[in-house]
Design a protein around this motif. Structure first.
Motif, PDB file in Angstrom:
ATOM      1  N   SER A 110      -1.181 -36.587   6.657  1.00 34.22           N
ATOM      2  CA  SER A 110       0.118 -37.715   6.307  1.00 34.22           C
ATOM      3  C   SER A 110       1.373 -37.190   6.672  1.00 34.22           C
ATOM      4  CB  SER A 110      -0.071 -38.112   4.610  1.00 34.22           C
ATOM      5  OG  SER A 110       1.022 -38.905   4.353  1.00 34.22           O
ATOM      6  N   SER A 111       2.291 -37.845   7.246  1.00 28.85           N
ATOM      7  CA  SER A 111       3.514 -37.213   7.805  1.00 28.85           C
ATOM      8  C   SER A 111       4.688 -38.249   7.269  1.00 28.85           C
ATOM      9  CB  SER A 111       3.733 -37.172   9.328  1.00 28.85           C
ATOM     10  OG  SER A 111       2.642 -36.272   9.825  1.00 28.85           O
ATOM     11  N   ASP A 112       5.638 -37.904   6.619  1.00 29.04           N
ATOM     12  CA  ASP A 112       6.864 -38.761   6.222  1.00 29.04           C
ATOM     13  C   ASP A 112       7.842 -38.812   7.292  1.00 29.04           C
ATOM     14  OD1 ASP A 112       5.802 -39.415   3.679  1.00 29.04           O
ATOM     15  OD2 ASP A 112       6.261 -37.560   2.932  1.00 29.04           O
ATOM     16  N   HIS A 113       8.091 -39.784   7.726  1.00 32.01           N
ATOM     17  CA  HIS A 113       9.182 -39.898   9.190  1.00 32.01           C
ATOM     18  C   HIS A 113      10.311 -40.182   8.243  1.00 32.01           C
ATOM     19  CE1 HIS A 113       5.801 -38.941  11.904  1.00 32.01           C
ATOM     20  NE2 HIS A 113       5.315 -40.097  11.431  1.00 32.01           N
ATOM     21  N   GLY A 114      11.328 -39.462   8.185  1.00 27.96           N
ATOM     22  CA  GLY A 114      12.578 -39.971   7.627  1.00 27.96           C
ATOM     23  C   GLY A 114      13.336 -40.998   8.484  1.00 27.96           C
ATOM     24  N   PRO A 115      14.439 -41.483   7.891  1.00 31.95           N
ATOM     25  CA  PRO A 115      15.274 -42.503   8.473  1.00 31.95           C
ATOM     26  C   PRO A 115      16.263 -41.952   9.717  1.00 31.95           C
ATOM     27  CG  PRO A 115      16.325 -42.024   6.435  1.00 31.95           C
ATOM     28  CD  PRO A 115      15.048 -41.124   6.549  1.00 31.95           C
ATOM     29  N   THR A 116      16.384 -42.814  10.568  1.00 34.13           N
ATOM     30  CA  THR A 116      17.385 -42.858  11.681  1.00 34.13           C
ATOM     31  C   THR A 116      18.881 -43.009  10.795  1.00 34.13           C
ATOM     32  OG1 THR A 116      15.917 -43.379  13.424  1.00 34.13           O
ATOM     33  CG2 THR A 116      18.188 -43.417  13.848  1.00 34.13           C
ATOM     34  N   ARG A 117      19.830 -41.995  11.214  1.00 36.86           N
ATOM     35  CA  ARG A 117      20.843 -42.077  10.187  1.00 36.86           C
ATOM     36  C   ARG A 117      22.156 -41.804  11.233  1.00 36.86           C
ATOM     37  NH1 ARG A 117      21.264 -42.289   5.256  1.00 36.86           N
ATOM     38  NH2 ARG A 117      23.462 -41.255   5.059  1.00 36.86           N
ATOM     39  N   GLY A 118      23.215 -42.409  10.660  1.00 44.23           N
ATOM     40  CA  GLY A 118      24.495 -41.968  11.532  1.00 44.23           C
ATOM     41  C   GLY A 118      25.723 -41.653  10.605  1.00 44.23           C
ATOM     42  N   TYR A 119      26.459 -40.803  11.068  1.00 42.21           N
ATOM     43  CA  TYR A 119      27.500 -40.097  10.296  1.00 42.21           C
ATOM     44  C   TYR A 119      28.782 -40.357  10.999  1.00 42.21           C
ATOM     45  CZ  TYR A 119      23.548 -37.593   8.567  1.00 42.21           C
ATOM     46  OH  TYR A 119      22.579 -37.392   7.992  1.00 42.21           O
ATOM     47  N   LEU A 120      29.918 -40.694  10.284  1.00 50.12           N
ATOM     48  CA  LEU A 120      31.331 -40.919  11.026  1.00 50.12           C
ATOM     49  C   LEU A 120      32.298 -39.947  10.500  1.00 50.12           C
ATOM     50  CD1 LEU A 120      33.323 -42.662  12.475  1.00 50.12           C
ATOM     51  CD2 LEU A 120      33.688 -43.912  10.309  1.00 50.12           C
ATOM     52  N   LEU A 121      32.861 -39.173  11.477  1.00 50.44           N
ATOM     53  CA  LEU A 121      33.719 -38.168  11.083  1.00 50.44           C
ATOM     54  C   LEU A 121      35.019 -38.433  11.883  1.00 50.44           C
ATOM     55  CD1 LEU A 121      30.699 -36.536  11.881  1.00 50.44           C
ATOM     56  CD2 LEU A 121      32.016 -34.431  11.113  1.00 50.44           C
ATOM     57  N   LYS A 122      36.055 -37.887  11.477  1.00 54.10           N
ATOM     58  CA  LYS A 122      37.447 -37.880  11.977  1.00 54.10           C
ATOM     59  C   LYS A 122      38.116 -36.808  12.373  1.00 54.10           C
ATOM     60  CE  LYS A 122      38.223 -42.500   9.424  1.00 54.10           C
ATOM     61  NZ  LYS A 122      39.240 -43.139   8.530  1.00 54.10           N
ATOM     62  N   ASP A 123      38.852 -36.809  13.278  1.00 58.16           N
ATOM     63  CA  ASP A 123      39.538 -35.719  13.633  1.00 58.16           C
ATOM     64  C   ASP A 123      38.488 -34.585  14.091  1.00 58.16           C
ATOM     65  OD1 ASP A 123      41.831 -37.133  13.444  1.00 58.16           O
ATOM     66  OD2 ASP A 123      42.204 -36.383  11.570  1.00 58.16           O
ATOM     67  N   VAL A 124      37.797 -34.692  15.275  1.00 62.77           N
ATOM     68  CA  VAL A 124      37.022 -33.448  15.479  1.00 62.77           C
ATOM     69  C   VAL A 124      37.290 -33.099  16.950  1.00 62.77           C
ATOM     70  CG1 VAL A 124      34.413 -32.997  16.060  1.00 62.77           C
ATOM     71  CG2 VAL A 124      35.107 -34.858  14.230  1.00 62.77           C
ATOM     72  N   TRP A 125      37.093 -31.532  17.097  1.00 68.24           N
ATOM     73  CA  TRP A 125      37.374 -31.072  18.422  1.00 68.24           C
ATOM     74  C   TRP A 125      35.826 -31.102  19.192  1.00 68.24           C
ATOM     75  CZ3 TRP A 125      42.626 -30.597  19.847  1.00 68.24           C
ATOM     76  CH2 TRP A 125      43.312 -30.808  18.989  1.00 68.24           C
ATOM     77  N   LEU A 126      36.107 -31.114  20.438  1.00 69.31           N
ATOM     78  CA  LEU A 126      35.097 -30.450  21.420  1.00 69.31           C
ATOM     79  C   LEU A 126      35.443 -29.449  22.391  1.00 69.31           C
ATOM     80  CD1 LEU A 126      32.013 -30.764  22.719  1.00 69.31           C
ATOM     81  CD2 LEU A 126      33.040 -32.438  24.309  1.00 69.31           C
ATOM     82  N   ILE A 127      34.857 -28.463  22.173  1.00 71.46           N
ATOM     83  CA  ILE A 127      35.520 -27.295  23.079  1.00 71.46           C
ATOM     84  C   ILE A 127      34.278 -26.415  23.597  1.00 71.46           C
ATOM     85  CG2 ILE A 127      36.742 -25.170  22.943  1.00 71.46           C
ATOM     86  CD1 ILE A 127      38.578 -27.278  22.269  1.00 71.46           C
ATOM     87  N   ASP A 128      34.190 -26.602  25.063  1.00 72.42           N
ATOM     88  CA  ASP A 128      33.151 -26.116  25.751  1.00 72.42           C
ATOM     89  C   ASP A 128      31.636 -26.089  25.037  1.00 72.42           C
ATOM     90  OD1 ASP A 128      35.196 -25.460  27.728  1.00 72.42           O
ATOM     91  OD2 ASP A 128      35.373 -23.480  26.762  1.00 72.42           O
ATOM     92  N   GLY A 129      31.397 -27.226  24.654  1.00 72.71           N
ATOM     93  CA  GLY A 129      29.751 -27.363  24.485  1.00 72.71           C
ATOM     94  C   GLY A 129      29.753 -27.171  22.726  1.00 72.71           C
ATOM     95  N   ALA A 130      30.886 -27.242  22.049  1.00 78.79           N
ATOM     96  CA  ALA A 130      30.661 -27.145  20.394  1.00 78.79           C
ATOM     97  C   ALA A 130      31.672 -28.194  19.935  1.00 78.79           C
ATOM     98  CB  ALA A 130      30.933 -25.568  19.850  1.00 78.79           C
ATOM     99  N   LEU A 131      31.316 -28.657  18.805  1.00 86.24           N
ATOM    100  CA  LEU A 131      31.978 -29.592  17.975  1.00 86.24           C
ATOM    101  C   LEU A 131      32.604 -28.631  16.510  1.00 86.24           C
ATOM    102  CD1 LEU A 131      29.894 -32.757  18.135  1.00 86.24           C
ATOM    103  CD2 LEU A 131      32.079 -32.476  19.260  1.00 86.24           C
TER     104      LEU A 131
END
Length: 371
Positions: free
Chosen positions: A93-114
């Motif tokens: 028996s396997s519990d498959h969790g929900p698909t979720r979304g997350y909203l963030l503000k003011d985020v930097w992407l620098i060379d492969g990392a947030l």
């Protein structure tokens, strides 16, 4: 919401926007001034995109005494950390969790990392050189669908990241990291993106006023439906009809899993059962999809190359994985369970720098599969 009109280069006044976010994070970790913080924990809001569910796994198809040959197994992510016998026997028996979304503000992407505040999330393997301090783009609202594993392995990219792309299109500009000399784009990715209608924004540096991230590793019904929709898009490009099966050669690509009699098995199944043979290292994507489309059985050494066939395998079809005894991987069984397909395997015996598979055992295992 996924229109590229939501993307624009940084305004002239901000084009040389500087950030020391990467260096500050490196300093905090080096000095031990703050514990590790998950980036998603800084979300302004989060929500369920699709519900979870509980399923009971079916047994795999295999001959007696196969599991006794297993001497090693994969233990990363959600592969079992124990001998694969329980997984292959089914009834879990396997519990498959929900698909979720997350909203963030003011985020930097620098060379492969947030980066945001004192939290980070790596989307690619950490580089050895110094991170940049200038960003080239400002995004009003982006949605990242790529993952570190997907940026590292072709099979994971096609089976997981590309499935999440559909979610990203509904939440913002779909964003992925740009390739580099150290981590180039997978050779076959452009052709798959074209046939799947994917038009991501590839970035190495950016500032996001709003950014959406996802939890999308659960094999729930939403993920099943999105994966099936991908397969239908691929099938729409080729004429196809049902045929016995396809043997997808692995050869020497990727992590070494050297099946010494691979070609002999493939040619035997071609001659006795009418299986097609595909070498994805020497074949373009349209030809690969055309050969795999309509197959009742997909067979080959366990590995990323099998995804070419699994992508277009219909419910009720079967995947037969030829497993090295020292590296048994259960990953594909989770996918076939989710997508209402059958999973079978044969475990090889060590020989020199690789392993061999008994052709008679392959034949007898194929005979176990529902017709």
């Amino acid at each position: 919401m996924g229109s590229l009109s939501r993307f624009s280069p940084a305004p002239a006044a901000n084009r040389s926007k500087w950030t020391l976010a990467a260096y500050l994070h490196m300093a905090r970790k080096h000095l031990g001034h703050s514990p590790e913080i998950l980036l998603k924990s800084l979300a302004t809001t989060s929500w369920d995109i699709a519900p979870g569910e509980t399923t009971v796994s079916p047994p795999a198809f295999y001959l007696p005494n196969q599991l006794e040959r297993v001497t090693g197994w994969e233990g990363k992510r959600f592969f079992p950390y124990e001998h694969p016998a329980r997984t292959m026997q089914g009834g879990l028996s396997s519990d498959h969790g929900p698909t979720r979304g997350y909203l963030l503000k003011d985020v930097w992407l620098i060379d492969g990392a947030l980066y945001k505040d004192n939290a980070s999330l790596w989307l690619s393997i950490k580089p050895t050189d110094f991170p940049r301090i200038i960003v080239d783009h400002e995004i009003e609202r982006g949605a990242v669908y790529c993952t570190q594993n997907g940026n590292s392995w072709f099979g994971t990219w096609l089976m997981e990241d590309c499935v999440t792309y559909a979610l990203a299109c509904n939440e913002g500009v779909p964003v992925t990291t740009a390739p580099s000399a150290r981590f180039p784009l997978f050779t076959q990715a452009p052709a798959y993106e074209d046939w799947l209608g994917m038009k991501p924004l590839r970035l190495r540096t950016a500032f996001f006023r709003e950014l959406v991230l996802f939890d999308d590793l659960s094999n729930n019904r939403s993920r099943h439906e999105r994966y099936c929709a991908m397969g239908e898009k691929l099938l729409a490009h080729v004429p196809h009809e049902e045929h016995p099966g396809v043997f997808i050669l692995r050869g020497g690509d990727g992590d070494l899993r050297f099946l010494r009699n691979e070609l002999e098995i493939a040619e035997h199944l071609h001659n006795t059962r009418g299986f097609r043979i595909v070498n994805p290292l020497k074949t373009d994507v349209p030809s690969i999809v055309a050969a795999c489309a309509g197959a009742h059985v997909v067979i080959g050494v366990e590995g990323s190359q099998l995804v070419h066939g699994v992508n277009v395998l219909k419910p009720g079809g079967a995947l037969l994985a030829l497993q090295p005894p020292n590296r048994f991987v259960s990953y594909f069984k989770y996918l076939t369970d989710r997508d209402h397909q059958h999973f079978a395997f044969v475990v090889g015996t060590p020989e020199g720098d690789g392993f061999t598979i008994d052709i008679d055992e392959v034949e007898r295992t194929l005979d176990l599969l529902p017709q």
